[in-house]
Design an enzyme around this catalytic site. Structure first.
Site, PDB file in Angstrom:
ATOM      1  N   ILE A  38     -13.190   1.522  -1.557  1.00 61.37           N
ATOM      2  CA  ILE A  38     -14.571   2.052  -1.530  1.00 61.37           C
ATOM      3  C   ILE A  38     -14.693   3.087  -0.414  1.00 61.37           C
ATOM      4  O   ILE A  38     -14.353   2.794   0.728  1.00 61.37           O
ATOM      5  CB  ILE A  38     -15.615   0.944  -1.241  1.00 61.37           C
ATOM      6  CG1 ILE A  38     -15.335  -0.319  -2.041  1.00 61.37           C
ATOM      7  CG2 ILE A  38     -17.012   1.438  -1.486  1.00 61.37           C
ATOM      8  CD1 ILE A  38     -16.291  -1.453  -1.682  1.00 61.37           C
ATOM      9  N   LYS A  41     -13.467  -4.716  10.666  1.00 58.75           N
ATOM     10  CA  LYS A  41     -14.042  -3.698   9.772  1.00 58.75           C
ATOM     11  C   LYS A  41     -15.523  -3.446  10.088  1.00 58.75           C
ATOM     12  O   LYS A  41     -15.955  -2.298  10.188  1.00 58.75           O
ATOM     13  CB  LYS A  41     -13.876  -4.141   8.319  1.00 58.75           C
ATOM     14  CG  LYS A  41     -12.418  -4.104   7.857  1.00 58.75           C
ATOM     15  CD  LYS A  41     -12.254  -4.783   6.513  1.00 58.75           C
ATOM     16  CE  LYS A  41     -10.830  -4.708   5.987  1.00 58.75           C
ATOM     17  NZ  LYS A  41     -10.599  -5.573   4.831  1.00 58.75           N
ATOM     18  N   VAL A  66       0.837  -1.208   0.000  1.00 58.39           N
ATOM     19  CA  VAL A  66       0.000   0.000   0.000  1.00 58.39           C
ATOM     20  C   VAL A  66       0.872   1.259   0.000  1.00 58.39           C
ATOM     21  O   VAL A  66       0.617   2.199  -0.758  1.00 58.39           O
ATOM     22  CB  VAL A  66      -0.967   0.008   1.214  1.00 58.39           C
ATOM     23  CG1 VAL A  66      -1.858   1.237   1.183  1.00 58.39           C
ATOM     24  CG2 VAL A  66      -1.829  -1.249   1.224  1.00 58.39           C
ATOM     25  N   GLY A  85      -1.206  -9.718  -3.440  1.00 62.62           N
ATOM     26  CA  GLY A  85      -1.059  -8.660  -2.420  1.00 62.62           C
ATOM     27  C   GLY A  85      -2.350  -8.297  -1.709  1.00 62.62           C
ATOM     28  O   GLY A  85      -2.467  -7.206  -1.166  1.00 62.62           O
TER      29      GLY A  85
HETATM   30  N1  HSE Z   1      -6.523  -8.346   3.828  1.00 64.19           N
HETATM   31  C1  HSE Z   1      -7.575  -7.429   3.557  1.00 64.19           C
HETATM   32  C2  HSE Z   1      -8.563  -8.093   2.623  1.00 64.19           C
HETATM   33  C3  HSE Z   1      -7.114  -6.183   2.872  1.00 64.19           C
HETATM   34  O1  HSE Z   1      -8.285  -9.155   2.112  1.00 64.19           O
HETATM   35  O2  HSE Z   1      -9.614  -7.523   2.425  1.00 64.19           O
HETATM   36  C4  HSE Z   1      -6.875  -5.064   3.793  1.00 64.19           C
HETATM   37  O3  HSE Z   1      -7.983  -4.754   4.554  1.00 64.19           O
END
Ligand code: HSE
Length: 429
Positions: A135, A204, A14, A186
């Protein structure tokens, strides 16, 4: 033209994409923001690794010089992990610097300290990239839906597991093959267990629930199951019955208590989230005046995540130039949201029993479902080889989680039923 200096810490997938974005769109950003953004310092663990990617003088070992630099009003933290970012972000906030992070693990474990520090020091802690990759879902909740009451959120919030389930469904790849591919691209966390076991999605959705319902949700307390138990056979049965498997995160309020969950669910193929494939994330938000709206985009990977970091940076610069007061994050980590008891949740379920091939198995299973007041919708058994174990698939009508957990335990403890058995929830709307 005014210049604004930015310190970046972390130059992985990132971090390097973010640097590239700022360099590539320097002129566009100048026009849009009226300032020139200069990433003057980039702190990394091992500068030698990045000698060819960054100009001399920019690359530094560690982040001490970045913290000490009084001419750097903004620090972008893209380190990953928790301990080091916690040290960096808390010291940066105390030093009166604005911070942008993509680190949901950091915020979901230390949001209480960090948001308080930001408030006390009159600076902003921005985190759009921590949920939904590219998003702008946090922006939607905090800004675009300001005048709405958020009623529910349902989403695919982990790109890695969505990629794995898509590849297992469409290409018949094994779990391991699909995970390796996701890691190469990645998408996965440094420790992919966090993706696979649903922890990343739990962090999240807990952040989204906290922002939406304005009280803190601790991701460690929610119902969280990963995709580890989803087998090829489960995917095939789901497909045959008109469903697809997705790792779904949900959040809603129910009589003052929050239902916040993450689990692999069967969605009808016609469901809007069923068509969200590969590393894409999709979020459905239901709010009182707008109704249901859907947000779709790449939820993982360097460039998608960098796009959200850049958006935070643009917002922050505009606010600094307007001399606006720091945008308060309406999160109160101290005040916790009461969670709905898991056993009281109710769903339709798909049960998969791995059984011996002998008389009485159906009687045991259906008998124990009946004695737990569970209504069967359909039963299917594929009769492949009577000398081998058999798969018994059952769909049941809406019932309480506690009833299913109890019935499942009793069935799996019965003779002839094997512990590889599992159950999943069906989400229809
Ligand atoms: N590892 C996370 C995913 C990405 O696969 O959504 C970063 O939040």
């Amino acid at each position: 033209m005014e210049r604004i200096k930015v310190g970046l810490v972390g130059f992985g997938t990132v971090g390097s994409s973010f640097y590239e974005l700022i360099e590539k769109h320097k002129d566009r950003l100048k026009e849009q923001l009226g300032v020139e953004i200069n990433i003057t310092k980039v702190g990394v663990n091992n500068p030698r690794k990045h000698l060819n990617s960054l100009p001399a003088g920019v690359l530094l070992e560690g982040y001490e010089d970045i913290l000490k630099d009084e001419k750097l009003p903004i620090i972008v933290e893209l380190v990953g992990g928790v301990e080091k970012p916690l040290d960096l972000v808390s010291r940066a906030l105390k030093a009166g610097k604005h911070v942008i992070t993509a680190n949901k693990a950091l915020l979901s474990q230390h949001g209480d300290t960090l948001f308080r520090l930001a408030r006390e020091n009159g600076v902003e802690l921005k985190f759009e990239a921590s949920v939904g990759g590219g998003i702008p879902v946090i922006k939607v909740i905090r800004e675009s839906l300001k005048g709405n009451e958020i009623e529910s959120i349902m989403g695919i919030l982990n790109g890695t597991t969505n990629f794995i389930l898509t590849r297992m469904t469409e290409e018949k790849l094994t779990f391991k093959e699909a995970l390796t591919e996701a890691q190469k691209l990645g998408f996965a966390e440094a420790d992919p267990i966090l993706d696979v076991e649903g922890v990343d999605a739990a962090q999240k959705i807990s952040l989204l629930a906290s922002i939406s319902f304005r009280k803190w949700v601790d991701y460690r307390e929610i119902l969280c199951e990963g995709i580890g138990k989803v087998t090829k056979k489960d995917i095939e049965f789901a497909e045959y019955s008109g469903f697809v498997f997705k790792l779904i995160a949900t959040a809603k309020m129910d009589k003052g208590r929050a239902v916040v969950t993450v689990f692999p669910a069967l969605l009808p193929k016609s469901h809007p989230l069923a068509s969200v494939r590969e590393e894409y994330n999709g979020v459905l938000i239901k709010s009182d005046f707008l109704g249901t709206s859907m947000y779709l985009g790449r939820g993982a990977g360097g460039s998608a995540t960098a796009s959200s970091v850049a958006s935070d940076l643009g917002d922050l610069i505009e606010r600094i130039r307007m001399k606006a007061l720091p945008d308060p994050v309406e999160l109160s980590p101290i005040e916790k949201l009461e969670l709905f008891p898991q056993g009281e949740l109710s769903y339709k379920y798909f049960l998969h029993f791995v059984t011996d091939n002998k008389p009485g198995i159906w009687a045991t299973v259906t008998g124990l479902l009946a004695s737990n007041n569970i209504n069967i919708e359909s039963v299917q058994q594929k009769w492949e080889d009577p000398t081998k174990l058999s798969d018994l698939y059952i769909l049941v009508d809406i019932t309480k989680e506690s009833f299913v957990r109890k019935a499942f335990r009793e069935i799996v403890n019965s003779p002839g039923i094997h512990t590889e058995s599992c159950f999943f929830r069906i989400l229809e709307d």
